[in-house]
Design a protein around this motif. Structure first.
Motif, PDB file in Angstrom:
ATOM      1  N   ARG A  21      -8.385  76.011 -72.006  1.00 13.19           N
ATOM      2  CA  ARG A  21      -8.301  77.298 -72.713  1.00 13.19           C
ATOM      3  C   ARG A  21      -9.317  77.377 -73.850  1.00 13.19           C
ATOM      4  N   VAL A  22      -9.449  76.298 -74.599  1.00 14.62           N
ATOM      5  CA  VAL A  22     -10.393  76.300 -75.730  1.00 14.62           C
ATOM      6  C   VAL A  22     -11.822  76.490 -75.234  1.00 14.62           C
ATOM      7  N   CYS A  23     -12.199  75.751 -74.207  1.00 15.84           N
ATOM      8  CA  CYS A  23     -13.575  75.843 -73.724  1.00 15.84           C
ATOM      9  C   CYS A  23     -13.866  77.218 -73.119  1.00 15.84           C
ATOM     10  N   ARG A  24     -12.890  77.789 -72.413  1.00 17.58           N
ATOM     11  CA  ARG A  24     -13.102  79.141 -71.888  1.00 17.58           C
ATOM     12  C   ARG A  24     -13.263  80.145 -73.017  1.00 17.58           C
ATOM     13  N   SER A  25     -12.469  80.007 -74.074  1.00 19.58           N
ATOM     14  CA  SER A  25     -12.560  80.964 -75.189  1.00 19.58           C
ATOM     15  C   SER A  25     -13.897  80.848 -75.925  1.00 19.58           C
TER      16      SER A  25
END
Length: 417
Positions: free
Chosen positions: A274-278
């Protein structure tokens, strides 16, 4: 010369001394390596005489007590659990160390085994070579890494932290070492007149600027496999599938927590995704010990592998998030990319804090790591100032000589003296 290398601990302890052992063998020495039982593969790949000794630190750290150990933030709590581990495994290792060092003309060790190695060197009347991953001897510039993270106001205050650590640590290890010395036929305390050991300072002057030592404490840089040994171990080129993935998109973030136990690997992997996608960043995750059990996988945005060679992979990355071991800290800075350190214990907080002070990274404690903290930290690594400073430090480090080659030459000079 017959040299025994006592290489115990995690990969970050064993692999640097394996690199030095291989180079010393190339210099013509007869080298035997005593390595942690779960980390004998690399010495064997390099054709070294290796004997499994001591404890499996991976197994130890995955016990309830081991997981508690890496969360301790006070010196006494850390030392208490350390000595409990030494009591469980140390007596057996003492027997093994006596066997493996019999007939040695010199002993090489790291901090994990130095207390045994020093007694053995005294008993056999042979020289001792110690390897420090961080500044671990009294100096004017930085305090002991387990006592304080920031430099103190005066040189005397910085030096005093080493005396404080030595006194506290001796309280815990005294009985164990008295027993071992008795086993070797030595008096309880060593005589004052002993041959001074060579204490290799295994870190870059770029990472700890301002330190000066005498000839017995040369700053050699971090120990890592030479190009020749990387080739012998089949580690000199990227895995073709990983190379294709790296070249198929923007440089990714490398994330690894090394030996740090992750209580819920699935939740951690979901948070990383989730962090990397955001942030619009691809992620390469090396599971190591901490995320053991997470299966390798590949998608355009996320690739999961058991391990990577940091020096091979990090030049292809945009940033690195890790636990703060000396080896990956050096490799990340050498690659010229910004770093987020999520530290747990031992030298890890020192390296995280040091990168913050140098302006090339951010530091959090692993116990404070959450999805929001990870996102905030990785976002900071994209700022121009951090990236510029990391690139500058990387250029400085790449100009330094190879630490393993320097260290082997220093050992030769010392042993010839």
């Amino acid at each position: 010369m017959r040299i025994t290398v006592l290489a115990l601990g995690s990969r970050g302890d064993v692999h640097p001394l394996t690199a030095l052992a291989a180079e010393l063998a190339r210099h013509g020495h007869e080298v035997r390596v005593g390595a942690s039982m779960n980390l004998v593969d690399l010495p064997r790949q390099l054709g070294l005489d290796v004997v499994p000794v001591g404890w499996n630190q991976q197994s130890m750290m995955q016990t309830e007590r081991g997981r508690e150990w890496v969360t301790k933030s006070t010196l006494d709590a850390f030392l208490q659990i350390t000595i409990e581990a030494y009591r469980d495994y140390g007596r057996r290792f003492g027997d093994e160390a006596i066997d493996i060092t019999a007939g040695s003309e010199a002993i090489v060790c790291a901090v994990v085994s130095e207390q045994w190695a020093a007694a053995l060197a005294e008993a056999y009347d042979v020289p001792l070579v110690a390897y420090d991953l961080t500044p671990s001897r009294p100096n004017d510039v930085v305090p002991h890494p387990l006592v304080a993270l920031d430099p103190l106001p005066t040189a005397a205050a910085n030096r005093a932290t080493y005396l404080h650590y030595t006194r506290r640590a001796w309280r815990y290890r005294r009985d164990l070492m008295f027993d071992f010395r008795r086993q070797l036929g030595l008096p309880p305390m060593p005589p004052r007149q002993l041959r001074r050991p060579l204490e290799l300072q295994g870190y870059s002057p770029t990472l700890v600027p301002g330190l000066t030592w005498d000839a017995y404490r040369p700053i050699v840089g971090d120990l890592r496999l030479t190009p020749a040994d990387l080739d012998r171990a089949g580690m000199s080129t990227l895995d073709p599938e990983l190379a294709r993935w790296l070249s198929a998109g923007e440089p990714p973030a490398l994330l690894t927590f090394g030996s740090t136990h992750v209580s819920d690997p699935a939740a951690m992997m979901a948070a990383i995704g989730r962090v990397c996608r955001s942030l619009g960043v691809r992620a390469l995750v090396a599971t190591g010990w901490g995320l053991a059990g997470v299966a390798p996988s590949t998608s355009p945005e996320l690739r999961v592998v058991p391990y990577v060679d940091y020096d091979l992979v990090l030049p292809h990355c945009a940033m690195v998030v890790h636990h703060g071991s000396a080896s990956i800290t050096a490799a990340g800075v050498r690659a010229g990319i910004p770093t987020m350190v999520c530290s747990s214990y031992a030298d890890q907080p020192f390296w995280g804090h040091q990168l913050e002070r140098l302006g090339a990274g951010v530091h959090v404690r692993f116990t404070d790591l959450s999805e929001d903290v990870l996102r905030s930290g990785m976002s900071s690594l994209t700022t121009a100032a951090l990236r510029r400073r990391a690139a500058q430090l990387g250029e400085q480090m790449r100009a330094e000589p190879h630490g393993t080659l320097v260290a082997a030459d220093e050992v030769d000079r010392y042993l010839a003296g």
